[in-house]
Design an enzyme around this catalytic site. Structure first.
Site, PDB file in Angstrom:
ATOM      1  N   MET A  10       0.993  -1.216   0.054  1.00 38.42           N
ATOM      2  CA  MET A  10      -0.034  -0.043   0.181  1.00 38.42           C
ATOM      3  C   MET A  10       0.982   1.209  -0.147  1.00 38.42           C
ATOM      4  SD  MET A  10      -2.961  -1.371   2.816  1.00 38.42           S
ATOM      5  CE  MET A  10      -1.849  -2.024   3.812  1.00 38.42           C
ATOM      6  N   MET A  11       0.763   1.861  -0.972  1.00 38.69           N
ATOM      7  CA  MET A  11       1.486   3.296  -1.149  1.00 38.69           C
ATOM      8  C   MET A  11       1.381   4.127  -0.039  1.00 38.69           C
ATOM      9  SD  MET A  11       3.382   3.197  -3.862  1.00 38.69           S
ATOM     10  CE  MET A  11       3.657   4.881  -4.282  1.00 38.69           C
ATOM     11  N   CYS A  92      -2.460  -1.194  -9.706  1.00 42.46           N
ATOM     12  CA  CYS A  92      -2.604   0.273  -9.255  1.00 42.46           C
ATOM     13  C   CYS A  92      -3.121   1.129 -10.230  1.00 42.46           C
ATOM     14  CB  CYS A  92      -1.427   0.967  -8.909  1.00 42.46           C
ATOM     15  SG  CYS A  92      -1.305   2.568  -8.149  1.00 42.46           S
ATOM     16  N   ASN A 203      -7.310 -10.949  -2.959  1.00 40.85           N
ATOM     17  CA  ASN A 203      -7.023  -9.442  -2.281  1.00 40.85           C
ATOM     18  C   ASN A 203      -8.295  -8.776  -2.768  1.00 40.85           C
ATOM     19  OD1 ASN A 203      -5.202  -6.522  -3.234  1.00 40.85           O
ATOM     20  ND2 ASN A 203      -5.773  -7.154  -1.205  1.00 40.85           N
ATOM     21  N   GLY A 204      -8.899  -7.868  -1.543  1.00 42.30           N
ATOM     22  CA  GLY A 204      -9.803  -7.034  -1.843  1.00 42.30           C
ATOM     23  C   GLY A 204     -10.969  -7.090  -1.016  1.00 42.30           C
ATOM     24  N   GLY A 225      -5.597  -5.822   3.209  1.00 42.65           N
ATOM     25  CA  GLY A 225      -4.884  -4.583   2.874  1.00 42.65           C
ATOM     26  C   GLY A 225      -5.222  -3.367   4.044  1.00 42.65           C
TER      27      GLY A 225
END
Length: 324
Positions: A10-11, A92, A203-204, A225
């Site tokens: 995660m940025m 992304c 994921n998600g 996340g």
């Protein structure tokens, strides 16, 4: 295949300080760096971009880019730094990523992605993995996902993490792309059923360990996340509940385990809030959570030191439920 749990890249969040905190809670969960572009690795400050602590293993370096040779060289550099795997970001949706021709827009170019993966696989010994969406914009998710995964599997990829949402590059912001497009877990389940030889990670929208373990009945791994970031304390149960080893780690135990690292980084000139910002949710759902957040938010500033951490812990301990 052994079932796995990961904390998603995660940025601005999963930096080296965040990863050490997460490792203080779980020994087995795989950690990921923020995405780093291949060009930044080749031309930037590598120690700042890639440096990490030995305690973080297993940890994966996530790269962004679309030039096979640049990605191959960046992967070699990452391997030399000691990363356990190299991952390519094809998920992304930010405008900056699109303008640089990497991230989710590459879902439209499966052969290019496969070429990038092949170049990285040829360059390193450690595993090279893919993280993608199920499609972008007008693409049909089933066709776009299977086409990309099959092309990359032909190139030698054996591990694919799938964010089970499309990315809408036209009309939705990056933030909206994390919530608005509907989740299609069934498509990821079908991918695993049909491509049984691949390691498929979902994921998600996974909010807790109970949901993660339910997904593990259908796929090989699950990525947490924002849930893991905003409530890192849940990772303290991961080793026992997902991997079947060890006991739980409490939030208080995690703080004590993280403390020597914080002291070391403070001595190197790292500001306290660069580390405490990742700890704000550590007591989420527990007595004193609001007090903890308030202390760290308002006092871990300027040249603050570990006395702020001690004061925050003392304030939490005075919470009536704790005191009882």
């Amino acid at each position: 295949m052994n079932k796995t749990l990961s904390v998603a890249p995660m940025m601005d969040w999963t930096d080296r300080h965040c990863r050490v905190l997460h490792r203080s809670l779980t020994r087995r969960t795989r950690l990921y760096t923020e995405m780093v572009t291949a060009r930044a690795v080749l031309h930037g400050d590598r120690q700042r971009l890639l440096g990490f602590s030995e305690v973080e293993h297993p940890v994966t370096l996530q790269l962004g880019g679309s030039e096979p040779q640049a990605l191959a060289e960046a992967a070699r550099i990452g391997e030399d730094f000691g990363y356990d795997a190299i991952n390519l970001n094809v998920g992304c949706p930010s405008d900056r990523v699109q303008s640089g021709r990497f991230g989710a827009c590459l879902m439209r170019e499966p052969e290019l992605v496969a070429g990038c993966m092949a170049a990285m696989i040829a360059a390193v010994v450690v595993p090279v993995t893919l993280k993608c969406r199920i499609g972008v914009d007008e693409q049909g998710p089933e066709e776009s996902l299977f086409t990309l995964v099959d092309a990359c599997a032909t190139a030698g990829v054996r591990h694919v993490a799938v964010h089970a949402r499309k990315a809408w590059l036209k009309g939705l912001s990056p933030k909206e792309n994390r919530d608005v497009p509907p989740l299609d877990y069934g498509l990821v389940y079908r991918l695993k059923a049909v491509r049984a030889g691949l390691e498929i990670v979902l994921n998600g929208g996974v909010a807790d360990l109970e949901t993660a373990t339910a997904h593990l009945a259908h796929v090989d791994g699950v990525m947490l996340g924002r849930a893991a970031y905003h409530n890192p304390g849940l990772l303290g149960q991961a080793d026992r509940r997902v991997f079947g080893v060890g006991g739980d780690v409490s939030s208080l135990q995690a703080v004590e385990a993280y403390r020597p690292y914080m002291a070391e980084q403070l001595a190197l000139g790292v500001p306290l809030n660069a580390m405490t910002r990742h700890m704000l949710g550590l007591f989420a759902g527990q007595p004193g959570a609001r007090t903890w957040r308030r202390f760290l938010t308002t006092r871990a500033v300027g040249g603050a030191g570990l006395e702020v951490l001690d004061a925050a812990l003392e304030a939490v301990a005075r919470t009536p439920e704790w005191a009882a």
